[in-house]
Write an enzyme that holds these catalytic residues in place. Structure first.
Site, mmCIF file in Angstrom:
data_model
loop_
_atom_site.group_PDB
_atom_site.id
_atom_site.type_symbol
_atom_site.label_atom_id
_atom_site.label_comp_id
_atom_site.label_asym_id
_atom_site.label_seq_id
_atom_site.Cartn_x
_atom_site.Cartn_y
_atom_site.Cartn_z
ATOM 1 N N MET A 52 0.773 -0.899 -0.067
ATOM 2 C CA MET A 52 0.109 -0.261 -0.294
ATOM 3 C C MET A 52 0.717 1.475 0.121
ATOM 4 S SD MET A 52 -1.275 -0.312 3.795
ATOM 5 C CE MET A 52 -2.435 -2.117 3.884
ATOM 6 N N CYS A 53 0.196 2.047 -0.757
ATOM 7 C CA CYS A 53 1.042 3.746 -0.129
ATOM 8 C C CYS A 53 1.930 3.865 -0.890
ATOM 9 C CB CYS A 53 1.296 4.312 0.652
ATOM 10 S SG CYS A 53 1.678 5.301 1.338
ATOM 11 N N ILE A 54 3.337 3.999 -1.183
ATOM 12 C CA ILE A 54 4.747 4.306 -1.635
ATOM 13 C C ILE A 54 4.950 2.779 -1.916
ATOM 14 C CG2 ILE A 54 5.823 4.545 -0.148
ATOM 15 C CD1 ILE A 54 5.410 5.793 -3.429
ATOM 16 N N PRO A 85 4.291 -0.431 -2.883
ATOM 17 C CA PRO A 85 4.093 -0.923 -4.661
ATOM 18 C C PRO A 85 5.152 -0.345 -5.338
ATOM 19 C CG PRO A 85 1.594 -0.294 -4.134
ATOM 20 C CD PRO A 85 2.863 0.256 -2.760
ATOM 21 N N THR A 94 -2.983 -0.567 -3.465
ATOM 22 C CA THR A 94 -4.245 -0.067 -3.075
ATOM 23 C C THR A 94 -3.698 1.697 -2.036
ATOM 24 O OG1 THR A 94 -6.048 0.981 -1.606
ATOM 25 C CG2 THR A 94 -4.162 0.181 -0.580
#
Length: 216
Positions: free
Chosen positions: A134-136, A138, A189
């Site tokens: 999630m967030c950065i 990925p 996400t």
């Protein structure tokens, strides 16, 4: 009971794991009837940020020691994570994911993963076990799964372009939605890449956790 490994990158949005993302992840794992074990690399942070002023501060801190704050002390060194002990993996964001678990924040498309993060990420991928980022976080996905993997960081053009350069197929995604790569059992996400409140972050995080556990 499904067992989920959660990798934390420290404690605090600017230099470690995003605390709300981490806590919401643990909450939704528990609400789904699964169990979790937290891990973090036993290394020095890239740097330590004063979260009141945004300025660097001394002395620097240890990622595992800091992450233990979120995990209430129930945490292990990332080097101890054995994929065979878990059904799934979730990696919350925060700048620490791009500073301590890899060096994407500094090197962008030339980024490399911390040796244990790469080992663990690939182990879950190779075992075809479910994972969520999630967030950065990925940004690490193409370095683990290779070309063509589907992932999202939301809709930030520059970051999305960097993911594409690393080989990912970036999918734009609303804050309360998730992107699933069925082939790789992989969920991502945007969370606080887009979220303007804890409620907005929660919507996507809950969906990610449920999707990962369902794929386990």
């Amino acid at each position: 009971m499904k067992k989920i490994a959660v990798i934390l990158a420290g404690c605090g949005v600017y230099d470690g794991a995003e605390i709300n993302e981490a806590v919401l992840t643990l909450l939704h794992i528990a609400k789904a009837g699964a169990s979790y074990q937290c891990f973090a690399p036993d290394i020095e942070q890239l740097h330590t940020i004063n979260h009141l002023t945004g300025e660097e501060m001394q002395p620097n801190r240890n990622v595992l020691v800091e992450a233990a704050r979120i995990a209430r002390g129930e945490i292990k060194a990332l080097s101890q994570l054995d994929v065979n002990d878990f059904d799934g993996l979730i990696v919350p964001g925060g700048f620490g994911a791009a500073k301590n678990l890899c060096d994407f924040a500094v090197k962008g498309t030339q980024a490399q993963l911390h040796v244990d993060m790469l080992r663990v990420g690939k182990a879950f991928a190779d075992a075809n076990k479910a994972a969520g980022y999630m967030c950065i976080a990925p940004a690490m996905i193409p370095l683990i799964y290779g070309n063509g993997v589907k992932a999202t960081i939301g809709n930030d053009a520059d970051t999305a372009d960097a993911l594409k350069s690393l080989g990912a197929h970036h999918v734009e995604c609303a804050v309360d939605e998730i992107v699933i790569d069925e082939q790789h059992k992989l969920v991502s996400t945007p969370a606080y890449m887009l979220a303007q409140s804890i409620l907005e972050a929660d919507a996507g995080i809950e969906k990610l956790v449920k999707a990962v556990i369902k794929m386990c």
